[in-house]
Design an enzyme around this catalytic site. Structure first.
Site, PDB file in Angstrom:
ATOM      1  N   HIS A   1       7.354  42.820  38.950  1.00 26.89           N
ATOM      2  CA  HIS A   1       7.140  42.197  40.238  1.00 26.89           C
ATOM      3  C   HIS A   1       5.714  41.806  39.891  1.00 26.89           C
ATOM      4  O   HIS A   1       4.813  42.354  39.263  1.00 26.89           O
ATOM      5  CB  HIS A   1       6.980  43.468  40.978  1.00 26.89           C
ATOM      6  CG  HIS A   1       8.234  44.169  41.436  1.00 26.89           C
ATOM      7  ND1 HIS A   1       8.891  43.844  42.760  1.00 26.89           N
ATOM      8  CD2 HIS A   1       8.872  45.064  40.724  1.00 26.89           C
ATOM      9  CE1 HIS A   1       9.975  44.649  42.525  1.00 26.89           C
ATOM     10  NE2 HIS A   1      10.068  45.194  41.401  1.00 26.89           N
TER      11      HIS A   1
ATOM     12  N   GLN B   1       9.323  48.910  37.284  1.00 25.04           N
ATOM     13  CA  GLN B   1      10.062  50.129  37.412  1.00 25.04           C
ATOM     14  C   GLN B   1      11.156  50.100  36.254  1.00 25.04           C
ATOM     15  O   GLN B   1      12.091  49.544  36.587  1.00 25.04           O
ATOM     16  CB  GLN B   1      10.652  50.422  38.854  1.00 25.04           C
ATOM     17  CG  GLN B   1       9.282  49.927  39.819  1.00 25.04           C
ATOM     18  CD  GLN B   1       9.600  49.840  41.316  1.00 25.04           C
ATOM     19  OE1 GLN B   1      10.322  48.617  41.214  1.00 25.04           O
ATOM     20  NE2 GLN B   1       9.483  50.522  42.069  1.00 25.04           N
TER      21      GLN B   1
ATOM     22  N   HIS C   1      12.808  43.555  35.105  1.00 20.55           N
ATOM     23  CA  HIS C   1      12.075  42.731  35.765  1.00 20.55           C
ATOM     24  C   HIS C   1      10.788  43.287  36.141  1.00 20.55           C
ATOM     25  O   HIS C   1      10.339  44.436  36.135  1.00 20.55           O
ATOM     26  CB  HIS C   1      12.733  42.363  37.362  1.00 20.55           C
ATOM     27  CG  HIS C   1      13.287  43.337  38.151  1.00 20.55           C
ATOM     28  ND1 HIS C   1      14.058  44.529  37.671  1.00 20.55           N
ATOM     29  CD2 HIS C   1      12.418  43.746  39.336  1.00 20.55           C
ATOM     30  CE1 HIS C   1      13.887  45.365  38.791  1.00 20.55           C
ATOM     31  NE2 HIS C   1      13.070  45.083  39.761  1.00 20.55           N
TER      32      HIS C   1
ATOM     33  N   HIS D   1      18.372  46.037  35.793  1.00 18.23           N
ATOM     34  CA  HIS D   1      17.874  44.712  35.071  1.00 18.23           C
ATOM     35  C   HIS D   1      16.594  44.684  35.181  1.00 18.23           C
ATOM     36  O   HIS D   1      15.823  44.905  35.869  1.00 18.23           O
ATOM     37  CB  HIS D   1      18.505  43.620  35.747  1.00 18.23           C
ATOM     38  CG  HIS D   1      18.620  42.298  35.094  1.00 18.23           C
ATOM     39  ND1 HIS D   1      19.371  41.392  35.219  1.00 18.23           N
ATOM     40  CD2 HIS D   1      17.819  41.818  33.874  1.00 18.23           C
ATOM     41  CE1 HIS D   1      19.216  40.368  34.312  1.00 18.23           C
ATOM     42  NE2 HIS D   1      18.357  40.625  33.598  1.00 18.23           N
TER      43      HIS D   1
END
Length: 154
Positions: free
Chosen positions: A97, A82, A95, A93
């Protein structure tokens, strides 16, 4: 300690390290084995990464996902990033998933994205305030389990 947005992540929750990113267990996983790959440098958006950081994140995602799918008996994987608040990013930050999937785990396959969206407060999902975070001991146990599959010699 590593930073994940404003959060300090203890070493006990980290199971993977590369030159530019790290893998950590999830505080509120959607399914067992739902983990995150996070850039070591605190940047908000994917395009803020250098080319080297972006490549490392993708190669780390590939390496981690192979272990996650096998160890959590998945038959498929969902990868989700996202990128920005309008995309549902709640921790500022970069990232990724990694979520192991199985046949029938969601009646409607795309419902998993609703569970990833913390802003969806009316839904009783994994990131909803009603969901109890895992304990530090539970997170350490999972990170210890996963750590043995990786050579973490940065």
């Amino acid at each position: 300690m590593f930073k994940f947005g404003p959060n300090l992540i203890p070493e006990t929750q980290i199971f993977y390290k590369s030159t530019y990113c790290f893998g950590l267990v999830n505080l509120k996983p959607i399914v067992a084995g739902h983990v995150l790959v996070v850039s070591k440098r605190l940047v908000t958006r994917f395009n803020d990464l250098t080319a080297e950081e972006a490549v490392d994140m993708m190669l780390s995602t590939k390496k981690i996902s192979a272990i996650i799918e096998k160890q959590y008996q998945g038959s498929s994987l969902t990868f989700a990033m996202q990128d920005g608040p309008e995309a549902g990013q709640t921790v500022p930050h970069v990232h990724m998933h990694i979520i192991p999937r199985r046949k029938g785990d969601y009646a409607n396959n795309d419902d998993i994205y609703e569970d990833l969206d913390q802003r969806n407060k009316h839904k009783k999902g994994p990131d909803n305030e009603e969901r109890t975070p895992r304990s530090a001991a539970e997170m350490k146990e999972e990170a210890d389990f996963l750590r043995v599959f990786f050579n973490n010699d940065e």
